[in-house]
Write an enzyme that holds these catalytic residues in place. Structure first.
Site, PDB file in Angstrom:
ATOM      1  CB  SER A  11      -0.902   0.013   1.238  1.00 55.87           C
ATOM      2  OG  SER A  11      -1.568   1.260   1.362  1.00 55.87           O
TER       3      SER A  11
ATOM      4  CE1 TYR B 193      -3.951  -2.245   5.432  1.00 53.88           C
ATOM      5  CE2 TYR B 193      -3.563   0.100   5.116  1.00 53.88           C
ATOM      6  CZ  TYR B 193      -3.843  -1.150   4.594  1.00 53.88           C
ATOM      7  OH  TYR B 193      -4.009  -1.303   3.240  1.00 53.88           O
TER       8      TYR B 193
END
Length: 255
Positions: free
Chosen positions: A140, A153
């Site tokens: 990401s 995360y």
């Protein structure tokens, strides 16, 4: 039928919906036989049926070594080989800074987003070595640039980016290429759940549209097209690449 992945068997984790399903669809369109590994039984079966022939669903919890091992056996029983592995499975919740994240939340994120790559690599390594098959990890942009209120995360995605580089070095002599793809905002069921968790949900769509200089927040097909390239022989001399597919989000947000 022909395509960049013609005749290859591609294993995709977390492909019952979202980016994973779009990638599985793209791989199938490029001629691959596709194995969808996912913990969501009903959605996984629906995804395999929707994608079409030469696509199977295998129920698998990627956080469990035993489940991944059983999934490998199931894939080999149908296709007889594995030519590529896409580690896509991941979760994004909770939306919290570090001091508000409890141990259970932290551990769950790391088990699904990072430790799963340990299990898939352990169990599919020999198959990929035999076929000189590539590995692709879904990371990401937040693993590169950070994001507020998503400490655990972000940590998993940053670790996955570093892990990708280490894997690329370790497995180069085996002919196994290892790359990572880094989306920014992409409309998926997971992102829509994230949006619903935010205090200003009504403003989220506008925000996500603004962060991509090339245009509005995309659907998963833009990630899938880049992923299909990285798994194909067209990318045969690319390894250790951390590829942003972000519409230029890392270059600076639009005003």
């Amino acid at each position: 039928m022909s395509g960049k992945l013609f005749g290859k068997c591609v294993v995709v984790t977390g492909a019952a919906q979202g980016i994973g399903m779009e990638c599985a669809r793209a791989y199938h369109r490029e001629g691959a036989r596709v194995a969808i590994l996912d913990v969501s039984l009903e959605q996984g079966e629906q995804a395999a049926a929707a994608i079409g022939p030469e696509t199977i669903f295998v129920h698998c919890d990627v956080a469990s070594a035993a489940s991944v091992e059983a999934a490998r056996s199931a894939v080999l029983a149908v296709f007889g080989r594995v030519d590529a592995l896409h580690n896509n499975a991941g979760i994004a919740t909770p939306s919290k800074p570090l001091h508000e994240t409890d141990e259970e939340e932290w551990d769950k994120l790391f088990q699904v987003n990072l430790k799963s790559v340990l299990w898939t690599t352990k169990h599919f390594y020999k198959d990929l070595k035999a076929t000189k098959g590539p590995i692709l990890n879904t990371a990401s942009m937040v693993g590169l640039i950070g994001q507020p209120n998503h400490a655990a995360y972000v940590a998993t995605k940053g670790a996955l980016i570093s892990l990708t580089k280490a894997m690329a070095l370790d497995y180069a002599t085996d002919g196994i290429r290892v790359n990572a793809i880094c989306p920014a905002g992409v409309w998926t069921p997971m992102l829509r759940r994230w949006a619903a968790e935010q205090e200003n949900e009504a403003d989220i769509t506008s925000y996500l549209d603004r962060i991509h200089p090339l245009g509005n927040c995309p659907e998963g097909d833009v990630i899938a097209d880049a992923a299909a390239f990285l798994l194909s022989d067209s990318a045969r001399f690319i390894t250790g690449c951390i590829l942003p597919v972000s519409g230029g989000a890392e270059l600076g947000y639009r005003l």
